[in-house]
Design an enzyme around this catalytic site. Structure first.
Site, PDB file in Angstrom:
ATOM      1  N   GLY A 139       0.835  -1.189   0.000  1.00 26.26           N
ATOM      2  CA  GLY A 139       0.000   0.000   0.000  1.00 26.26           C
ATOM      3  C   GLY A 139       0.866   1.233   0.000  1.00 26.26           C
ATOM      4  O   GLY A 139       2.057   1.183  -0.331  1.00 26.26           O
ATOM      5  N   MET A 146       2.043   3.000   2.475  1.00 31.65           N
ATOM      6  CA  MET A 146       3.100   3.088   3.476  1.00 31.65           C
ATOM      7  C   MET A 146       4.207   2.061   3.283  1.00 31.65           C
ATOM      8  O   MET A 146       5.329   2.256   3.734  1.00 31.65           O
ATOM      9  CB  MET A 146       2.503   2.917   4.881  1.00 31.65           C
ATOM     10  CG  MET A 146       1.741   4.125   5.375  1.00 31.65           C
ATOM     11  SD  MET A 146       2.783   5.578   5.556  1.00 31.65           S
ATOM     12  CE  MET A 146       3.850   5.054   6.886  1.00 31.65           C
ATOM     13  N   VAL A 154       4.261  -5.813   2.212  1.00 32.33           N
ATOM     14  CA  VAL A 154       4.263  -6.912   3.169  1.00 32.33           C
ATOM     15  C   VAL A 154       4.733  -8.181   2.467  1.00 32.33           C
ATOM     16  O   VAL A 154       4.306  -8.488   1.349  1.00 32.33           O
ATOM     17  CB  VAL A 154       2.863  -7.133   3.772  1.00 32.33           C
ATOM     18  CG1 VAL A 154       2.890  -8.288   4.786  1.00 32.33           C
ATOM     19  CG2 VAL A 154       2.362  -5.862   4.449  1.00 32.33           C
ATOM     20  N   ASP A 200      -5.014   3.920  10.756  1.00 34.30           N
ATOM     21  CA  ASP A 200      -5.286   3.367   9.424  1.00 34.30           C
ATOM     22  C   ASP A 200      -6.237   2.183   9.534  1.00 34.30           C
ATOM     23  O   ASP A 200      -6.026   1.139   8.917  1.00 34.30           O
ATOM     24  CB  ASP A 200      -3.988   2.959   8.728  1.00 34.30           C
ATOM     25  CG  ASP A 200      -4.176   2.773   7.217  1.00 34.30           C
ATOM     26  OD1 ASP A 200      -5.128   3.364   6.660  1.00 34.30           O
ATOM     27  OD2 ASP A 200      -3.373   2.064   6.605  1.00 34.30           O
TER      28      ASP A 200
END
Length: 220
Positions: A33, A35, A38, A148
């Site tokens: 995303g 930020m 993963v 978030d």
């Protein structure tokens, strides 16, 4: 594919096979995303699967950003609740890469559950939200605001209740980019030191409160 997507894919592939902190071997890309990204990784000493979130962006190498990340990730690692994803480790690599190691959860996020299982019964929806709110309540007691919270950050796994009936087991994820408030618990874990980075908006615009979108003070 546009340039930004190509660059993001390039960053993701570049980390495959890398060992983070000398103990987490990145094996595959799971998603990403604004930020960060993963990955599924292997904790070498324990031969155990974990999730590694790597923060990217132009601010990742900023000393103030890194200090705030370290402080807030440390607080997130102290959260101990059955409905909170556990933070196992965090840190900064010599090249400035910031990472958070978390438990790897088998299941679906709430976003996909809504898409695939709709309509969802009132009873199931209430159970999901009750568990999510229980995790948030503990965080708020520690002076931590998620920043978030969205369907993609609520994981659902299969479990059973005391009578052996199937039910959802909820895990609230991504407390690693949480925000300290002025609660006493936050001050006791190092939250009293003011660290701000101008021009950074953390979170997902569609789910932000108005004050978060304006960069104002947040509370529970």
């Amino acid at each position: 594919m546009d340039d930004s997507a190509t660059q993001a894919e390039g960053r993701s592939r570049a980390l495959l096979g890398r060992t983070i902190a000398g103990k987490f071997l990145i094996e595959s890309y799971l998603g990403g995303g604004a930020m960060g990204a993963v990955y599924k990784a292997r904790q070498l000493a324990l031969d155990k699967d974990v999730a590694i979130k790597v923060l990217h962006g132009e601010h990742a190498g900023d000393a103030m950003f890194a200090a705030r990340f370290q402080r807030e990730a440390k607080a997130a690692s102290k959260l101990d609740h059955p409905n909170s994803m556990r933070v196992l480790d965090f840190g900064e690599e010599p090249d400035g890469l910031l990472y958070i190691a978390m438990e790897l959860l088998p299941g679906r996020d709430l976003f996909h559950v809504i898409l695939e299982d709709w309509p969802i019964s009132t009873e199931r929806a209430a159970d999901i939200m009750t568990q999510a709110l229980a995790a948030l309540a503990v965080a708020h007691d520690m002076g931590i605001v998620h920043r978030d919270l969205k369907p993609e950050n609520i994981m659902l796994m299969s479990g059973t209740d005391d009578e052996g009936r199937l039910r959802d087991v909820v895990k609230v994820c991504d407390f690693g980019i949480a925000k300290f408030t002025d609660a006493p618990e936050a001050r006791s874990t190092g939250g009293g030191q003011k660290l701000t980075t101008q021009g950074i908006v953390v979170g997902t615009p569609e789910y932000m409160s108005p004050e978060q979108g304006r960069g104002e003070a947040l509370d529970a």
